[in-house]
Design a protein around this motif. Sequence first.
Motif, PDB file in Angstrom:
ATOM      1  N   SER A  18      59.984  51.252   8.015  1.00 17.75           N
ATOM      2  CA  SER A  18      59.223  51.404   9.078  1.00 17.75           C
ATOM      3  C   SER A  18      57.939  52.219   8.991  1.00 17.75           C
ATOM      4  CB  SER A  18      60.220  52.131  10.169  1.00 17.75           C
ATOM      5  OG  SER A  18      61.489  51.302  10.041  1.00 17.75           O
ATOM      6  N   ALA A  19      56.851  51.496   9.475  1.00 18.07           N
ATOM      7  CA  ALA A  19      55.633  52.306   9.478  1.00 18.07           C
ATOM      8  C   ALA A  19      55.790  53.509  10.373  1.00 18.07           C
ATOM      9  CB  ALA A  19      54.573  51.244  10.094  1.00 18.07           C
ATOM     10  N   PRO A  20      54.922  54.430   9.821  1.00 21.47           N
ATOM     11  CA  PRO A  20      54.886  55.692  10.493  1.00 21.47           C
ATOM     12  C   PRO A  20      54.394  55.620  11.980  1.00 21.47           C
ATOM     13  CG  PRO A  20      53.650  55.838   8.428  1.00 21.47           C
ATOM     14  CD  PRO A  20      54.145  54.444   8.757  1.00 21.47           C
ATOM     15  N   ARG A  21      53.474  54.826  12.317  1.00 19.51           N
ATOM     16  CA  ARG A  21      53.199  54.012  13.706  1.00 19.51           C
ATOM     17  C   ARG A  21      53.563  52.481  13.851  1.00 19.51           C
ATOM     18  NH1 ARG A  21      47.231  56.129  14.514  1.00 19.51           N
ATOM     19  NH2 ARG A  21      47.338  55.713  12.171  1.00 19.51           N
ATOM     20  N   PRO A  22      54.180  51.974  14.903  1.00 27.53           N
ATOM     21  CA  PRO A  22      54.620  50.663  14.775  1.00 27.53           C
ATOM     22  C   PRO A  22      53.167  49.613  14.322  1.00 27.53           C
ATOM     23  CG  PRO A  22      55.603  51.649  16.319  1.00 27.53           C
ATOM     24  CD  PRO A  22      54.666  52.818  15.735  1.00 27.53           C
ATOM     25  N   ILE A  23      53.348  48.694  13.660  1.00 27.70           N
ATOM     26  CA  ILE A  23      52.338  47.488  13.509  1.00 27.70           C
ATOM     27  C   ILE A  23      52.711  46.626  14.349  1.00 27.70           C
ATOM     28  CG2 ILE A  23      51.084  46.338  11.930  1.00 27.70           C
ATOM     29  CD1 ILE A  23      51.878  48.380   9.843  1.00 27.70           C
ATOM     30  N   ARG A  24      51.820  46.015  15.128  1.00 31.52           N
ATOM     31  CA  ARG A  24      51.721  45.111  15.952  1.00 31.52           C
ATOM     32  C   ARG A  24      50.772  44.042  15.867  1.00 31.52           C
ATOM     33  NH1 ARG A  24      53.477  49.338  19.393  1.00 31.52           N
ATOM     34  NH2 ARG A  24      55.660  49.484  19.705  1.00 31.52           N
ATOM     35  N   SER A  25      51.031  42.699  15.673  1.00 28.12           N
ATOM     36  CA  SER A  25      49.938  41.799  15.514  1.00 28.12           C
ATOM     37  C   SER A  25      49.615  40.770  16.637  1.00 28.12           C
ATOM     38  CB  SER A  25      50.423  40.975  14.271  1.00 28.12           C
ATOM     39  OG  SER A  25      49.418  39.855  13.924  1.00 28.12           O
ATOM     40  N   LEU A  39      41.734  45.992  13.301  1.00 28.79           N
ATOM     41  CA  LEU A  39      42.715  46.748  13.616  1.00 28.79           C
ATOM     42  C   LEU A  39      42.543  47.928  14.613  1.00 28.79           C
ATOM     43  CD1 LEU A  39      43.592  49.363  11.992  1.00 28.79           C
ATOM     44  CD2 LEU A  39      44.161  47.814  10.354  1.00 28.79           C
ATOM     45  N   TRP A  40      43.150  48.377  15.583  1.00 28.73           N
ATOM     46  CA  TRP A  40      43.000  49.418  16.188  1.00 28.73           C
ATOM     47  C   TRP A  40      44.095  50.504  15.889  1.00 28.73           C
ATOM     48  CZ3 TRP A  40      46.105  51.072  20.842  1.00 28.73           C
ATOM     49  CH2 TRP A  40      45.415  52.087  21.231  1.00 28.73           C
ATOM     50  N   ARG A  41      43.741  51.572  15.789  1.00 23.02           N
ATOM     51  CA  ARG A  41      44.843  52.803  15.372  1.00 23.02           C
ATOM     52  C   ARG A  41      44.973  53.484  16.599  1.00 23.02           C
ATOM     53  NH1 ARG A  41      45.983  52.818   9.737  1.00 23.02           N
ATOM     54  NH2 ARG A  41      44.344  51.577   8.639  1.00 23.02           N
ATOM     55  N   GLY A  42      45.979  53.342  17.135  1.00 20.53           N
ATOM     56  CA  GLY A  42      46.437  54.459  18.601  1.00 20.53           C
ATOM     57  C   GLY A  42      47.648  55.340  18.265  1.00 20.53           C
ATOM     58  N   THR A 100      50.243  55.863  19.510  1.00 18.99           N
ATOM     59  CA  THR A 100      51.578  55.169  19.359  1.00 18.99           C
ATOM     60  C   THR A 100      51.745  54.067  18.483  1.00 18.99           C
ATOM     61  OG1 THR A 100      51.105  53.989  21.435  1.00 18.99           O
ATOM     62  CG2 THR A 100      52.059  56.140  21.689  1.00 18.99           C
ATOM     63  N   GLY A 101      50.641  53.362  18.095  1.00 14.78           N
ATOM     64  CA  GLY A 101      50.962  52.379  17.246  1.00 14.78           C
ATOM     65  C   GLY A 101      49.597  51.708  16.698  1.00 14.78           C
ATOM     66  N   ILE A 102      49.738  50.813  15.822  1.00 11.70           N
ATOM     67  CA  ILE A 102      48.549  49.931  15.259  1.00 11.70           C
ATOM     68  C   ILE A 102      48.543  48.454  15.754  1.00 11.70           C
ATOM     69  CG2 ILE A 102      47.714  49.073  13.294  1.00 11.70           C
ATOM     70  CD1 ILE A 102      48.648  51.573  11.701  1.00 11.70           C
ATOM     71  N   VAL A 103      47.415  48.043  16.306  1.00 12.22           N
ATOM     72  CA  VAL A 103      47.223  46.441  16.843  1.00 12.22           C
ATOM     73  C   VAL A 103      46.299  45.947  16.036  1.00 12.22           C
ATOM     74  CG1 VAL A 103      46.944  45.043  18.640  1.00 12.22           C
ATOM     75  CG2 VAL A 103      47.959  47.247  19.228  1.00 12.22           C
ATOM     76  N   LEU A 104      46.692  44.595  15.611  1.00 16.39           N
ATOM     77  CA  LEU A 104      46.065  43.622  14.726  1.00 16.39           C
ATOM     78  C   LEU A 104      45.610  42.738  15.539  1.00 16.39           C
ATOM     79  CD1 LEU A 104      45.224  43.539  11.560  1.00 16.39           C
ATOM     80  CD2 LEU A 104      47.216  42.358  11.245  1.00 16.39           C
ATOM     81  N   SER A 105      44.249  42.037  15.082  1.00 13.67           N
ATOM     82  CA  SER A 105      43.858  41.104  15.702  1.00 13.67           C
ATOM     83  C   SER A 105      42.960  40.047  14.834  1.00 13.67           C
ATOM     84  CB  SER A 105      43.280  41.325  16.965  1.00 13.67           C
ATOM     85  OG  SER A 105      42.740  40.174  18.005  1.00 13.67           O
TER      86      SER A 105
END
Length: 461
Positions: A126-133, A147-150, A152-157
Amino acid sequence: QWRGQRLAADDLRRLPKGPWVAGWRFRVAVETDVKEVDLVFDAVFPWSAPRLYMRRPPALGTLPHLEADGFICAFPSRTPVDPANPVGIARAYLKRLLELAADWSNPEFVEREISDEYLSYLGRKSAPRPIRSLLAPSEYAGPKAYLWRGRTGIVLSENSEHLTEWLNRRHGRQMRPWLFDQAEVLRPDALPNPQELPGNARQLLEMAASGAERDAFIEPLLCGTGALLVAVALPTRPHATMIAYEIPGARKETERGRKHVTAGFRAKKMSREVLIQRRASASLKILPMEVERLDAAWVHGRDQLPEVRVFQGKTVTVLGCGSLGSGVATLLAKAGVGGLNLVDPEVLDSENTSRHDLGMSDVGHWKADALAQRLRTEFPHLPNVHEYHVRWQTIAETKPEVLRGSDIILVAIGSWMDEGAFEAWRLAQDHPPTAIYGWLEPHAVAAHAVSIAEGGPCFGC
Protein backbone atom coordinates in the motif's frame (compact mmCIF):
# COMPACT_ATOMS: atom_id res chain seq x y z
CA GLN A 1 -10.49 -42.34 3.03
CA TRP A 2 -8.35 -39.23 2.41
CA ARG A 3 -5.45 -40.37 4.62
CA GLY A 4 -5.41 -37.16 6.58
CA GLN A 5 -3.29 -36.67 9.69
CA ARG A 6 -5.03 -34.92 12.60
CA LEU A 7 -3.22 -31.71 13.58
CA ALA A 8 -2.18 -31.22 17.19
CA ALA A 9 -2.97 -28.04 19.11
CA ASP A 10 0.62 -26.79 18.70
CA ASP A 11 0.40 -27.24 14.90
CA LEU A 12 -2.84 -25.25 14.79
CA ARG A 13 -1.36 -22.39 16.83
CA ARG A 14 1.52 -22.02 14.37
CA LEU A 15 -0.78 -21.51 11.40
CA PRO A 16 -1.58 -17.92 10.33
CA LYS A 17 -5.03 -16.32 10.38
CA GLY A 18 -6.11 -18.33 13.41
CA PRO A 19 -7.35 -19.29 15.82
CA TRP A 20 -8.10 -22.72 14.35
CA VAL A 21 -9.81 -25.37 16.49
CA ALA A 22 -9.31 -28.42 14.26
CA GLY A 23 -7.44 -29.48 11.14
CA TRP A 24 -5.99 -32.31 9.11
CA ARG A 25 -2.82 -32.51 6.98
CA PHE A 26 -2.72 -34.14 3.54
CA ARG A 27 0.06 -34.90 1.08
CA VAL A 28 -0.75 -33.88 -2.49
CA ALA A 29 1.28 -34.38 -5.67
CA VAL A 30 1.91 -31.13 -7.56
CA GLU A 31 3.85 -31.74 -10.79
CA THR A 32 7.02 -33.55 -9.65
CA ASP A 33 6.76 -32.42 -6.03
CA VAL A 34 4.71 -33.47 -3.03
CA LYS A 35 3.13 -30.66 -1.02
CA GLU A 36 1.67 -30.76 2.48
CA VAL A 37 -1.71 -29.01 2.66
CA ASP A 38 -3.73 -28.45 5.82
CA LEU A 39 -7.53 -28.33 5.90
CA VAL A 40 -8.40 -26.18 8.95
CA PHE A 41 -11.62 -25.15 10.70
CA ASP A 42 -12.46 -22.30 13.06
CA ALA A 43 -14.87 -22.28 15.99
CA VAL A 44 -17.77 -20.96 13.87
CA PHE A 45 -17.75 -23.98 11.53
CA PRO A 46 -20.06 -25.27 10.00
CA TRP A 47 -21.44 -21.72 9.69
CA SER A 48 -18.10 -20.66 8.19
CA ALA A 49 -16.05 -22.15 5.39
CA PRO A 50 -12.85 -24.12 6.08
CA ARG A 51 -9.51 -23.04 4.62
CA LEU A 52 -6.72 -24.86 2.79
CA TYR A 53 -3.15 -23.91 3.77
CA MET A 54 -0.04 -25.03 1.87
CA ARG A 55 3.09 -25.47 3.95
CA ARG A 56 6.31 -24.10 2.39
CA PRO A 57 4.51 -22.63 -0.66
CA PRO A 58 6.42 -21.63 -3.82
CA ALA A 59 6.96 -18.01 -4.83
CA LEU A 60 3.83 -15.88 -5.27
CA GLY A 61 2.63 -16.03 -8.87
CA THR A 62 3.85 -19.58 -9.45
CA LEU A 63 0.56 -21.38 -8.79
CA PRO A 64 -2.87 -19.85 -9.45
CA HIS A 65 -5.24 -19.53 -6.50
CA LEU A 66 -2.32 -19.66 -4.04
CA GLU A 67 -2.19 -16.49 -1.94
CA ALA A 68 0.88 -14.77 -0.54
CA ASP A 69 0.33 -16.14 2.98
CA GLY A 70 0.10 -19.75 1.77
CA PHE A 71 -3.69 -20.10 1.84
CA ILE A 72 -5.40 -21.55 -1.22
CA CYS A 73 -8.40 -19.76 -2.70
CA ALA A 74 -10.42 -22.90 -3.37
CA PHE A 75 -13.74 -21.20 -4.11
CA PRO A 76 -14.79 -17.58 -4.75
CA SER A 77 -15.13 -15.46 -1.63
CA ARG A 78 -18.54 -15.53 0.08
CA THR A 79 -19.37 -18.91 -1.46
CA PRO A 80 -22.13 -20.23 0.83
CA VAL A 81 -21.79 -23.61 2.54
CA ASP A 82 -24.46 -25.95 3.86
CA PRO A 83 -24.14 -26.03 7.67
CA ALA A 84 -26.40 -29.11 7.78
CA ASN A 85 -23.73 -31.13 5.95
CA PRO A 86 -20.30 -30.46 7.51
CA VAL A 87 -18.82 -33.67 6.13
CA GLY A 88 -19.97 -32.67 2.65
CA ILE A 89 -18.25 -29.29 3.07
CA ALA A 90 -14.93 -30.94 3.94
CA ARG A 91 -15.32 -33.39 1.06
CA ALA A 92 -15.97 -30.55 -1.42
CA TYR A 93 -12.83 -28.69 -0.33
CA LEU A 94 -10.67 -31.79 -0.59
CA LYS A 95 -12.04 -32.60 -4.04
CA ARG A 96 -11.31 -29.04 -5.10
CA LEU A 97 -7.75 -29.41 -3.79
CA LEU A 98 -7.20 -32.47 -5.99
CA GLU A 99 -8.64 -30.62 -9.01
CA LEU A 100 -6.26 -27.71 -8.45
CA ALA A 101 -3.30 -30.03 -8.00
CA ALA A 102 -4.07 -31.55 -11.41
CA ASP A 103 -4.60 -28.14 -13.02
CA TRP A 104 -1.31 -26.81 -11.62
CA SER A 105 0.47 -29.31 -13.87
CA ASN A 106 -1.15 -27.72 -16.96
CA PRO A 107 0.95 -24.73 -18.22
CA GLU A 108 -2.00 -23.30 -20.20
CA PHE A 109 -4.22 -23.30 -17.10
CA VAL A 110 -1.51 -21.65 -15.02
CA GLU A 111 -0.93 -18.88 -17.59
CA ARG A 112 -4.65 -18.19 -18.11
CA GLU A 113 -5.56 -18.13 -14.43
CA ILE A 114 -2.65 -15.90 -13.41
CA SER A 115 -3.58 -13.44 -16.16
CA ASP A 116 -7.20 -13.35 -15.03
CA GLU A 117 -6.30 -12.78 -11.35
CA TYR A 118 -3.03 -10.98 -11.96
CA LEU A 119 -3.16 -8.43 -9.18
CA SER A 120 -3.66 -11.16 -6.60
CA TYR A 121 -0.13 -12.44 -7.26
CA LEU A 122 1.80 -9.18 -7.25
CA GLY A 123 2.65 -8.87 -3.59
CA ARG A 124 1.83 -5.16 -3.86
CA LYS A 125 2.32 -2.79 -0.99
CA SER A 126 0.00 0.00 0.00
CA ALA A 127 1.31 3.44 -0.89
CA PRO A 128 1.97 5.89 2.00
CA ARG A 129 -0.74 8.01 0.38
CA PRO A 130 -3.37 6.35 -1.87
CA ILE A 131 -2.54 6.64 -5.57
CA ARG A 132 -5.59 7.28 -7.76
CA SER A 133 -5.59 7.50 -11.54
CA LEU A 134 -7.87 9.33 -13.95
CA LEU A 135 -6.18 7.44 -16.80
CA ALA A 136 -7.89 4.51 -18.50
CA PRO A 137 -4.95 2.06 -18.77
CA SER A 138 -6.18 0.46 -21.99
CA GLU A 139 -6.59 3.79 -23.78
CA TYR A 140 -3.78 6.08 -22.66
CA ALA A 141 -0.75 6.00 -24.94
CA GLY A 142 1.59 8.01 -22.68
CA PRO A 143 4.39 8.24 -21.93
CA LYS A 144 4.13 11.49 -19.92
CA ALA A 145 1.53 12.19 -17.27
CA TYR A 146 0.92 14.63 -14.43
CA LEU A 147 0.23 14.07 -10.77
CA TRP A 148 -0.96 16.10 -7.83
CA ARG A 149 0.28 15.26 -4.35
CA GLY A 150 -2.35 16.08 -1.75
CA ARG A 151 -2.37 15.48 1.98
CA THR A 152 -4.67 12.50 1.66
CA GLY A 153 -3.63 11.04 -1.69
CA ILE A 154 -2.02 11.32 -5.11
CA VAL A 155 -4.06 11.84 -8.29
CA LEU A 156 -2.66 10.97 -11.73
CA SER A 157 -3.94 12.36 -15.06
CA GLU A 158 -2.92 12.56 -18.71
CA ASN A 159 -2.62 16.35 -18.80
CA SER A 160 -2.58 19.32 -16.44
CA GLU A 161 -5.84 20.80 -17.80
CA HIS A 162 -7.85 17.67 -17.10
CA LEU A 163 -6.30 17.32 -13.66
CA THR A 164 -7.04 20.97 -12.81
CA GLU A 165 -10.70 20.63 -13.82
CA TRP A 166 -11.10 17.43 -11.82
CA LEU A 167 -9.56 18.92 -8.70
CA ASN A 168 -11.71 22.06 -8.95
CA ARG A 169 -14.87 19.99 -9.21
CA ARG A 170 -13.81 17.61 -6.46
CA HIS A 171 -13.02 20.39 -3.99
CA GLY A 172 -16.02 22.48 -4.96
CA ARG A 173 -14.08 25.65 -5.71
CA GLN A 174 -11.55 27.16 -8.07
CA MET A 175 -8.06 27.00 -6.61
CA ARG A 176 -5.04 28.50 -8.31
CA PRO A 177 -2.45 27.48 -8.84
CA TRP A 178 -2.40 23.72 -8.42
CA LEU A 179 1.16 22.38 -8.25
CA PHE A 180 1.80 19.31 -10.39
CA ASP A 181 4.74 16.91 -10.78
CA GLN A 182 5.65 14.95 -13.87
CA ALA A 183 5.00 11.22 -13.93
CA GLU A 184 5.76 8.48 -16.45
CA VAL A 185 3.52 5.76 -17.86
CA LEU A 186 4.99 2.50 -19.19
CA ARG A 187 2.99 0.14 -21.37
CA PRO A 188 4.59 -3.31 -21.75
CA ASP A 189 3.47 -5.09 -24.93
CA ALA A 190 3.04 -8.43 -23.16
CA LEU A 191 1.88 -9.22 -19.64
CA PRO A 192 4.99 -10.13 -17.60
CA ASN A 193 4.91 -12.95 -15.10
CA PRO A 194 4.38 -11.48 -11.63
CA GLN A 195 7.78 -12.81 -10.57
CA GLU A 196 9.40 -10.93 -13.47
CA LEU A 197 8.10 -7.50 -12.50
CA PRO A 198 10.81 -4.97 -11.57
CA GLY A 199 12.18 -5.22 -8.07
CA ASN A 200 14.70 -2.40 -8.42
CA ALA A 201 15.04 0.89 -10.30
CA ARG A 202 17.36 -0.57 -12.96
CA GLN A 203 14.85 -3.26 -13.92
CA LEU A 204 12.11 -0.62 -14.10
CA LEU A 205 14.23 1.44 -16.49
CA GLU A 206 14.84 -1.65 -18.61
CA MET A 207 11.07 -2.22 -18.84
CA ALA A 208 10.72 1.08 -20.72
CA ALA A 209 10.61 0.49 -24.45
CA SER A 210 13.21 2.16 -26.62
CA GLY A 211 12.44 5.52 -28.14
CA ALA A 212 10.03 8.09 -26.74
CA GLU A 213 9.00 6.03 -23.71
CA ARG A 214 12.60 5.51 -22.56
CA ASP A 215 13.56 9.14 -23.26
CA ALA A 216 10.56 10.37 -21.27
CA PHE A 217 11.66 8.15 -18.38
CA ILE A 218 15.28 9.34 -18.41
CA GLU A 219 14.55 13.08 -18.77
CA PRO A 220 13.25 13.66 -15.21
CA LEU A 221 16.02 11.46 -13.80
CA LEU A 222 18.62 13.74 -15.39
CA CYS A 223 16.92 17.10 -14.90
CA GLY A 224 15.09 16.67 -11.60
CA THR A 225 16.08 15.76 -8.07
CA GLY A 226 12.66 14.91 -6.67
CA ALA A 227 10.89 11.57 -6.45
CA LEU A 228 9.64 10.17 -9.76
CA LEU A 229 6.36 8.24 -9.95
CA VAL A 230 6.26 5.61 -12.69
CA ALA A 231 2.91 3.99 -13.51
CA VAL A 232 2.75 0.70 -15.41
CA ALA A 233 -0.39 -0.08 -17.44
CA LEU A 234 -0.81 -3.86 -17.54
CA PRO A 235 -2.86 -5.63 -20.27
CA THR A 236 -4.62 -7.91 -17.79
CA ARG A 237 -7.94 -9.66 -18.36
CA PRO A 238 -10.86 -9.05 -18.21
CA HIS A 239 -9.91 -5.39 -17.75
CA ALA A 240 -6.66 -3.45 -17.79
CA THR A 241 -5.04 -2.58 -14.48
CA MET A 242 -2.28 -0.30 -13.27
CA ILE A 243 0.49 -0.42 -10.68
CA ALA A 244 2.99 2.26 -9.73
CA TYR A 245 6.59 2.54 -8.57
CA GLU A 246 8.34 5.52 -7.01
CA ILE A 247 12.02 6.23 -7.52
CA PRO A 248 13.18 8.29 -4.53
CA GLY A 249 14.59 11.75 -5.04
CA ALA A 250 18.32 12.32 -5.35
CA ARG A 251 20.16 12.73 -2.07
CA LYS A 252 21.20 16.26 -1.23
CA GLU A 253 24.72 17.37 -0.42
CA THR A 254 23.48 18.90 2.82
CA GLU A 255 22.29 15.55 4.16
CA ARG A 256 25.07 14.37 6.43
CA GLY A 257 26.08 10.76 6.30
CA ARG A 258 24.41 10.20 2.93
CA LYS A 259 26.20 9.88 -0.35
CA HIS A 260 25.19 12.59 -2.83
CA VAL A 261 24.19 11.48 -6.32
CA THR A 262 27.11 13.47 -7.82
CA ALA A 263 29.67 12.41 -5.22
CA GLY A 264 33.16 12.11 -6.71
CA PHE A 265 32.46 14.40 -9.68
CA ARG A 266 32.89 18.09 -10.22
CA ALA A 267 29.79 20.17 -10.79
CA LYS A 268 28.17 19.42 -14.15
CA LYS A 269 31.02 17.06 -15.06
CA MET A 270 29.23 13.77 -14.43
CA SER A 271 28.44 11.81 -17.58
CA ARG A 272 24.87 11.09 -18.57
CA GLU A 273 25.36 7.33 -18.25
CA VAL A 274 26.78 7.50 -14.73
CA LEU A 275 24.01 9.84 -13.54
CA ILE A 276 21.35 7.49 -14.92
CA GLN A 277 23.07 4.54 -13.28
CA ARG A 278 23.06 6.28 -9.89
CA ARG A 279 19.49 7.58 -10.08
CA ALA A 280 18.17 4.18 -11.25
CA SER A 281 20.60 1.65 -9.85
CA ALA A 282 20.09 -2.06 -9.27
CA SER A 283 20.72 -1.50 -5.55
CA LEU A 284 17.67 0.79 -5.27
CA LYS A 285 14.95 -1.65 -4.27
CA ILE A 286 11.35 -0.76 -5.14
CA LEU A 287 8.01 -2.54 -4.86
CA PRO A 288 4.83 -2.14 -6.93
CA MET A 289 2.14 -0.06 -5.26
CA GLU A 290 -1.62 -0.23 -5.63
CA VAL A 291 -3.31 2.24 -8.00
CA GLU A 292 -7.03 2.90 -7.69
CA ARG A 293 -8.74 3.79 -10.95
CA LEU A 294 -11.04 6.83 -11.08
CA ASP A 295 -11.68 7.00 -14.83
CA ALA A 296 -15.29 6.87 -16.04
CA ALA A 297 -14.95 3.50 -17.79
CA TRP A 298 -14.03 1.91 -14.46
CA VAL A 299 -16.25 3.88 -12.06
CA HIS A 300 -19.44 3.38 -14.10
CA GLY A 301 -18.86 -0.01 -15.69
CA ARG A 302 -15.64 -1.67 -14.52
CA ASP A 303 -14.56 -1.76 -18.16
CA GLN A 304 -17.45 -4.12 -18.95
CA LEU A 305 -19.94 -1.57 -20.35
CA PRO A 306 -18.90 0.07 -23.63
CA GLU A 307 -22.02 2.25 -23.35
CA VAL A 308 -20.26 4.30 -20.66
CA ARG A 309 -18.10 5.97 -23.31
CA VAL A 310 -21.25 6.88 -25.23
CA PHE A 311 -22.92 8.27 -22.10
CA GLN A 312 -19.94 10.53 -21.45
CA GLY A 313 -20.75 12.46 -24.62
CA LYS A 314 -24.50 12.78 -23.96
CA THR A 315 -26.39 15.65 -22.36
CA VAL A 316 -29.64 15.48 -20.39
CA THR A 317 -31.51 18.58 -19.22
CA VAL A 318 -33.62 18.07 -16.09
CA LEU A 319 -36.54 20.50 -15.69
CA GLY A 320 -37.56 20.30 -12.05
CA CYS A 321 -35.08 19.17 -9.37
CA GLY A 322 -37.62 18.10 -6.78
CA SER A 323 -38.22 14.72 -5.19
CA LEU A 324 -38.35 12.98 -8.58
CA GLY A 325 -35.95 15.10 -10.64
CA SER A 326 -33.19 15.11 -8.01
CA GLY A 327 -33.22 11.32 -7.74
CA VAL A 328 -33.20 10.79 -11.50
CA ALA A 329 -30.40 13.36 -11.95
CA THR A 330 -28.32 11.48 -9.37
CA LEU A 331 -28.96 8.17 -11.15
CA LEU A 332 -27.95 9.74 -14.48
CA ALA A 333 -24.67 10.85 -12.90
CA LYS A 334 -24.12 7.35 -11.52
CA ALA A 335 -24.74 5.95 -15.00
CA GLY A 336 -21.96 8.17 -16.35
CA VAL A 337 -23.91 10.76 -18.35
CA GLY A 338 -21.30 13.46 -18.97
CA GLY A 339 -23.59 16.47 -19.44
CA LEU A 340 -26.34 17.47 -17.01
CA ASN A 341 -28.29 20.75 -17.06
CA LEU A 342 -30.31 21.17 -13.87
CA VAL A 343 -33.15 23.71 -14.02
CA ASP A 344 -35.33 24.63 -11.01
CA PRO A 345 -36.44 28.07 -9.70
CA GLU A 346 -37.10 26.98 -6.09
CA VAL A 347 -35.10 26.68 -2.88
CA LEU A 348 -35.07 23.57 -0.72
CA ASP A 349 -37.45 23.64 2.25
CA SER A 350 -37.15 21.49 5.36
CA GLU A 351 -40.27 19.50 4.47
CA ASN A 352 -38.65 18.53 1.15
CA THR A 353 -35.76 16.66 2.74
CA SER A 354 -37.65 13.45 3.56
CA ARG A 355 -38.05 12.66 -0.15
CA HIS A 356 -35.26 14.67 -1.79
CA ASP A 357 -31.68 13.67 -2.62
CA LEU A 358 -30.51 16.79 -0.79
CA GLY A 359 -30.60 17.00 3.01
CA MET A 360 -30.94 19.45 5.87
CA SER A 361 -27.55 21.06 5.19
CA ASP A 362 -28.94 22.37 1.88
CA VAL A 363 -32.18 23.85 3.25
CA GLY A 364 -32.54 27.44 2.06
CA HIS A 365 -30.27 26.89 -0.96
CA TRP A 366 -31.37 26.78 -4.59
CA LYS A 367 -32.24 23.18 -5.41
CA ALA A 368 -30.50 23.27 -8.80
CA ASP A 369 -27.34 24.89 -7.40
CA ALA A 370 -27.00 22.58 -4.40
CA LEU A 371 -27.68 19.45 -6.44
CA ALA A 372 -25.22 20.44 -9.17
CA GLN A 373 -22.54 21.17 -6.58
CA ARG A 374 -23.08 17.80 -4.94
CA LEU A 375 -22.86 15.93 -8.25
CA ARG A 376 -19.70 17.77 -9.26
CA THR A 377 -18.09 16.91 -5.93
CA GLU A 378 -19.18 13.27 -5.92
CA PHE A 379 -18.54 12.65 -9.64
CA PRO A 380 -15.70 15.05 -10.55
CA HIS A 381 -14.87 13.08 -13.71
CA LEU A 382 -18.20 14.15 -15.28
CA PRO A 383 -17.18 17.04 -17.54
CA ASN A 384 -20.34 19.20 -17.75
CA VAL A 385 -22.75 19.66 -14.85
CA HIS A 386 -24.49 23.06 -14.93
CA GLU A 387 -27.23 24.65 -12.85
CA TYR A 388 -29.91 27.27 -13.57
CA HIS A 389 -32.12 28.47 -10.69
CA VAL A 390 -34.72 29.98 -13.01
CA ARG A 391 -37.93 28.80 -14.70
CA TRP A 392 -37.50 26.80 -17.87
CA GLN A 393 -39.18 29.61 -19.82
CA THR A 394 -36.25 31.89 -18.95
CA ILE A 395 -33.85 29.32 -20.36
CA ALA A 396 -35.93 29.03 -23.54
CA GLU A 397 -35.80 32.82 -23.98
CA THR A 398 -32.19 33.57 -22.97
CA LYS A 399 -30.32 30.32 -23.58
CA PRO A 400 -32.36 28.20 -26.00
CA GLU A 401 -29.21 26.30 -27.00
CA VAL A 402 -29.30 24.58 -23.59
CA LEU A 403 -32.62 22.94 -24.47
CA ARG A 404 -31.96 22.41 -28.18
CA GLY A 405 -28.54 20.89 -27.55
CA SER A 406 -29.85 18.23 -25.18
CA ASP A 407 -30.12 14.60 -26.23
CA ILE A 408 -33.03 14.15 -23.81
CA ILE A 409 -35.06 16.64 -21.78
CA LEU A 410 -36.47 15.20 -18.59
CA VAL A 411 -39.58 17.10 -17.46
CA ALA A 412 -40.28 16.47 -13.79
CA ILE A 413 -41.94 19.77 -12.83
CA GLY A 414 -45.16 18.20 -11.60
CA SER A 415 -47.35 20.99 -12.98
CA TRP A 416 -49.55 20.53 -16.06
CA MET A 417 -49.51 24.27 -16.73
CA ASP A 418 -45.72 24.29 -16.99
CA GLU A 419 -45.45 20.94 -18.73
CA GLY A 420 -48.18 21.76 -21.21
CA ALA A 421 -46.44 25.03 -22.03
CA PHE A 422 -43.15 23.20 -22.50
CA GLU A 423 -44.77 20.68 -24.83
CA ALA A 424 -46.07 23.54 -26.95
CA TRP A 425 -42.55 24.99 -27.10
CA ARG A 426 -41.09 21.58 -27.97
CA LEU A 427 -43.50 20.98 -30.85
CA ALA A 428 -42.76 24.44 -32.24
CA GLN A 429 -39.09 23.55 -32.83
CA ASP A 430 -37.85 22.52 -36.27
CA HIS A 431 -36.51 19.29 -34.73
CA PRO A 432 -38.40 18.68 -31.50
CA PRO A 433 -36.03 17.18 -28.90
CA THR A 434 -36.85 13.90 -27.23
CA ALA A 435 -38.65 14.49 -23.92
CA ILE A 436 -39.44 12.24 -21.01
CA TYR A 437 -42.27 13.38 -18.76
CA GLY A 438 -42.25 11.94 -15.27
CA TRP A 439 -44.49 12.40 -12.25
CA LEU A 440 -45.23 10.85 -8.88
CA GLU A 441 -48.54 9.76 -7.41
CA PRO A 442 -49.44 11.31 -4.03
CA HIS A 443 -47.30 9.95 -1.19
CA ALA A 444 -44.88 8.56 -3.79
CA VAL A 445 -46.84 5.32 -4.05
CA ALA A 446 -45.97 5.01 -7.75
CA ALA A 447 -44.11 6.86 -10.47
CA HIS A 448 -44.87 7.22 -14.18
CA ALA A 449 -42.80 8.14 -17.23
CA VAL A 450 -43.73 8.83 -20.84
CA SER A 451 -41.06 9.17 -23.54
CA ILE A 452 -41.92 11.18 -26.66
CA ALA A 453 -39.47 11.45 -29.55
CA GLU A 454 -39.58 13.57 -32.69
CA GLY A 455 -42.57 12.59 -34.79
CA GLY A 456 -44.44 11.04 -31.88
CA PRO A 457 -47.76 12.18 -30.43
CA CYS A 458 -47.90 15.26 -28.24
CA PHE A 459 -47.88 14.86 -24.46
CA GLY A 460 -51.47 16.01 -24.16
CA CYS A 461 -52.47 13.39 -26.74
